[in-house]
Design a protein around this motif. Structure first.
Motif, mmCIF file in Angstrom:
data_model
loop_
_atom_site.group_PDB
_atom_site.id
_atom_site.type_symbol
_atom_site.label_atom_id
_atom_site.label_comp_id
_atom_site.label_asym_id
_atom_site.label_seq_id
_atom_site.Cartn_x
_atom_site.Cartn_y
_atom_site.Cartn_z
ATOM 1 N N THR A 183 1.107 -1.255 -0.104
ATOM 2 C CA THR A 183 -0.091 0.041 -0.192
ATOM 3 C C THR A 183 0.889 0.963 0.286
ATOM 4 O O THR A 183 1.499 1.598 1.211
ATOM 5 C CB THR A 183 -0.984 0.190 1.317
ATOM 6 O OG1 THR A 183 -1.592 -1.359 0.918
ATOM 7 C CG2 THR A 183 -1.899 0.949 1.080
ATOM 8 N N PRO A 184 1.208 1.967 -1.063
ATOM 9 C CA PRO A 184 1.897 3.035 -1.600
ATOM 10 C C PRO A 184 1.339 4.173 -0.090
ATOM 11 O O PRO A 184 2.604 4.744 0.867
ATOM 12 C CB PRO A 184 1.975 3.773 -2.359
ATOM 13 C CG PRO A 184 1.227 2.599 -3.410
ATOM 14 C CD PRO A 184 0.151 1.197 -2.302
ATOM 15 N N ILE A 185 0.205 4.632 0.235
ATOM 16 C CA ILE A 185 -0.213 5.361 1.342
ATOM 17 C C ILE A 185 0.009 4.575 2.569
ATOM 18 O O ILE A 185 -1.288 3.498 2.587
ATOM 19 C CB ILE A 185 -1.087 6.306 0.710
ATOM 20 C CG1 ILE A 185 -1.552 7.092 0.086
ATOM 21 C CG2 ILE A 185 -2.355 7.497 1.702
ATOM 22 C CD1 ILE A 185 -2.444 8.098 -0.519
ATOM 23 N N ASN A 186 1.222 4.887 2.816
ATOM 24 C CA ASN A 186 1.257 3.835 3.532
ATOM 25 C C ASN A 186 0.142 3.496 5.628
ATOM 26 O O ASN A 186 0.778 4.069 6.427
ATOM 27 C CB ASN A 186 2.178 3.679 4.438
ATOM 28 C CG ASN A 186 2.969 2.765 5.731
ATOM 29 O OD1 ASN A 186 2.646 1.846 5.174
ATOM 30 N ND2 ASN A 186 3.864 2.510 6.303
ATOM 31 N N ARG A 187 -1.101 3.346 4.965
ATOM 32 C CA ARG A 187 -2.189 3.035 6.165
ATOM 33 C C ARG A 187 -3.445 3.094 5.562
ATOM 34 O O ARG A 187 -3.597 2.551 4.834
ATOM 35 C CB ARG A 187 -2.332 5.154 6.799
ATOM 36 C CG ARG A 187 -3.329 5.713 5.903
ATOM 37 C CD ARG A 187 -3.904 7.010 6.425
ATOM 38 N NE ARG A 187 -4.141 7.780 5.437
ATOM 39 C CZ ARG A 187 -6.154 7.968 5.290
ATOM 40 N NH1 ARG A 187 -6.401 6.792 5.515
ATOM 41 N NH2 ARG A 187 -6.052 8.769 4.461
ATOM 42 N N LEU A 188 -3.975 2.654 7.077
ATOM 43 C CA LEU A 188 -5.252 1.349 6.775
ATOM 44 C C LEU A 188 -6.176 2.672 6.211
ATOM 45 O O LEU A 188 -6.224 4.153 6.522
ATOM 46 C CB LEU A 188 -5.931 0.586 7.590
ATOM 47 C CG LEU A 188 -4.533 -0.242 8.027
ATOM 48 C CD1 LEU A 188 -6.004 -0.797 9.554
ATOM 49 C CD2 LEU A 188 -4.890 -1.116 7.137
ATOM 50 N N GLY A 189 -7.057 2.160 5.490
ATOM 51 C CA GLY A 189 -7.930 3.862 5.030
ATOM 52 C C GLY A 189 -9.123 4.011 6.480
ATOM 53 O O GLY A 189 -9.256 3.274 7.457
ATOM 54 N N GLU A 190 -9.587 5.061 6.434
ATOM 55 C CA GLU A 190 -11.016 6.215 7.235
ATOM 56 C C GLU A 190 -12.258 4.650 6.239
ATOM 57 O O GLU A 190 -12.629 5.950 5.504
ATOM 58 C CB GLU A 190 -10.329 7.079 8.432
ATOM 59 C CG GLU A 190 -9.409 6.934 8.342
ATOM 60 C CD GLU A 190 -8.577 5.933 10.499
ATOM 61 O OE1 GLU A 190 -10.497 5.587 10.812
ATOM 62 O OE2 GLU A 190 -7.766 6.099 10.524
ATOM 63 N N ALA A 191 -13.237 5.441 7.858
ATOM 64 C CA ALA A 191 -14.675 5.514 7.010
ATOM 65 C C ALA A 191 -14.823 6.497 5.980
ATOM 66 O O ALA A 191 -15.487 6.909 4.961
ATOM 67 C CB ALA A 191 -15.958 5.552 7.931
ATOM 68 N N GLU A 192 -13.898 7.776 6.202
ATOM 69 C CA GLU A 192 -14.333 9.322 6.378
ATOM 70 C C GLU A 192 -14.022 9.130 4.334
ATOM 71 O O GLU A 192 -13.668 10.107 3.740
ATOM 72 C CB GLU A 192 -14.024 10.432 6.878
ATOM 73 C CG GLU A 192 -14.924 10.865 8.160
ATOM 74 C CD GLU A 192 -14.305 10.204 9.273
ATOM 75 O OE1 GLU A 192 -13.874 8.957 9.042
ATOM 76 O OE2 GLU A 192 -15.073 9.458 10.319
ATOM 77 N N ASP A 193 -12.988 8.494 4.937
ATOM 78 C CA ASP A 193 -12.228 8.240 3.178
ATOM 79 C C ASP A 193 -13.104 8.054 2.218
ATOM 80 O O ASP A 193 -13.306 8.496 1.068
ATOM 81 C CB ASP A 193 -11.053 7.332 2.742
ATOM 82 C CG ASP A 193 -10.224 7.834 3.815
ATOM 83 O OD1 ASP A 193 -9.281 8.939 3.559
ATOM 84 O OD2 ASP A 193 -9.335 7.566 4.493
ATOM 85 N N ILE A 194 -14.436 6.637 2.446
ATOM 86 C CA ILE A 194 -14.809 6.431 1.601
ATOM 87 C C ILE A 194 -16.103 7.385 1.149
ATOM 88 O O ILE A 194 -17.295 7.594 0.409
ATOM 89 C CB ILE A 194 -15.309 5.371 1.978
ATOM 90 C CG1 ILE A 194 -14.551 4.225 2.139
ATOM 91 C CG2 ILE A 194 -16.250 4.870 1.118
ATOM 92 C CD1 ILE A 194 -13.277 3.609 0.813
ATOM 93 N N ALA A 195 -16.012 8.301 2.375
ATOM 94 C CA ALA A 195 -17.287 8.931 2.218
ATOM 95 C C ALA A 195 -17.341 10.089 1.701
ATOM 96 O O ALA A 195 -18.344 10.799 0.717
ATOM 97 C CB ALA A 195 -17.826 9.646 3.702
#
Length: 259
Positions: A216-228
């Motif tokens: 994963t180049p952007i080295n973090r897990l997603g947050e719900a707000e990213d999908i929102a």
């Protein structure tokens, strides 16, 4: 071009299934923040009411409606109650989904379990699209946002029901875009990667997270707000010429578990 209108959802009504928690809740909050009237739909009515109240306490306009998406009468009731309360439907977020990711070995599951995954993920999505489309046509504005998954394009063991149901969502989205496009209804889908929801948090360890982020180049897990944020884009006028698309929100990679 009027920049203030590109994300303006005032006067529009949005239904979000599975809206009480996680990605659904973040989507409800995002749409409400940009002016939409939001129907928080969930099988857990008490939690849906809590989310709706939080939105209203912040100055939004929201109601909660209980809905088991596997029951047709509940889907009809959801649309009817929304129309009775708000008088129009312009946005639908088909967020509800489920399956036994990692627990769907074909050696172990029954065909009825496979069927239930499709009933929840595919059949309910198609049926709600069918139910809201006439109202969107009448309103002169329609945006349907279906929730897919990275599983729809990845290959992993013991996930055949869930993954194939999400692949079906992708192709159904592209085809419905052709059906509904002439009525000014856009149909798109979002494929989240690994998102830090409550469900993931129950099994997440530092070692597991490190393994998931290896590619994963952007080295973090997603947050719900990213999908929102993607939900907002598809719901708003800024995407008025975007339809039949599946966008994967995944940090630029795949959150797989290979070491």
């Amino acid at each position: 071009m009027n920049p203030t209108e590109l994300f303006n959802l005032k006067g529009k009504t949005a239904i979000v299934t599975g809206g009480a928690n996680g990605i659904g809740k973040a989507s409800c909050e995002m749409l409400a923040a940009f002016g939409a009237k939001v129907v928080v739909s969930d099988y857990n009515l008490e939690q849906a009411k809590k989310t709706s109240k939080e939105i209203n306490d912040k100055g939004g306009n929201s109601i909660a409606i209980d809905c088991d998406v596997t029951k047709d009468e509940a889907l009809v009731n959801l649309v009817d109650k929304t129309m009775a309360e708000y008088g129009s439907i312009e946005i639908l977020v088909n967020n509800v989904g489920g399956g036994g990711a990692g627990r769907e070995s074909p050696y172990d599951i029954e065909v009825t379990q496979f069927q239930k995954v499709f009933e929840m993920n595919v059949f309910s999505t198609w049926r709600l699209c069918q139910l809201v489309a006439p109202h969107m046509k009448k309103a002169g504005y329609g945006s349907i946002i279906n929730m897919s998954s990275m599983a729809s394009i990845n290959k992993s063991p013991a996930i055949s029901a869930y993954a194939s149901s999400k692949a079906a969502i992708n192709h159904m989205t592209r085809n419905l875009a052709f059906d509904y496009g002439p009525d000014n209804i856009r149909v798109n889908a979002i494929g989240p990667g690994a998102v830090r929801t409550n469900a993931l948090k129950t099994v997440l360890t530092p070692e597991l997270e490190k393994a998931m982020l290896k590619h994963t180049p952007i080295n973090r897990l997603g947050e719900a707000e990213d999908i929102a944020g993607a939900v907002l884009y598809f719901a708003a006028p800024i995407s008025s010429w975007t339809s039949g698309q599946i966008i994967f929100i995944n940090g630029g990679g795949e959150q797989t578990l290979d070491m």
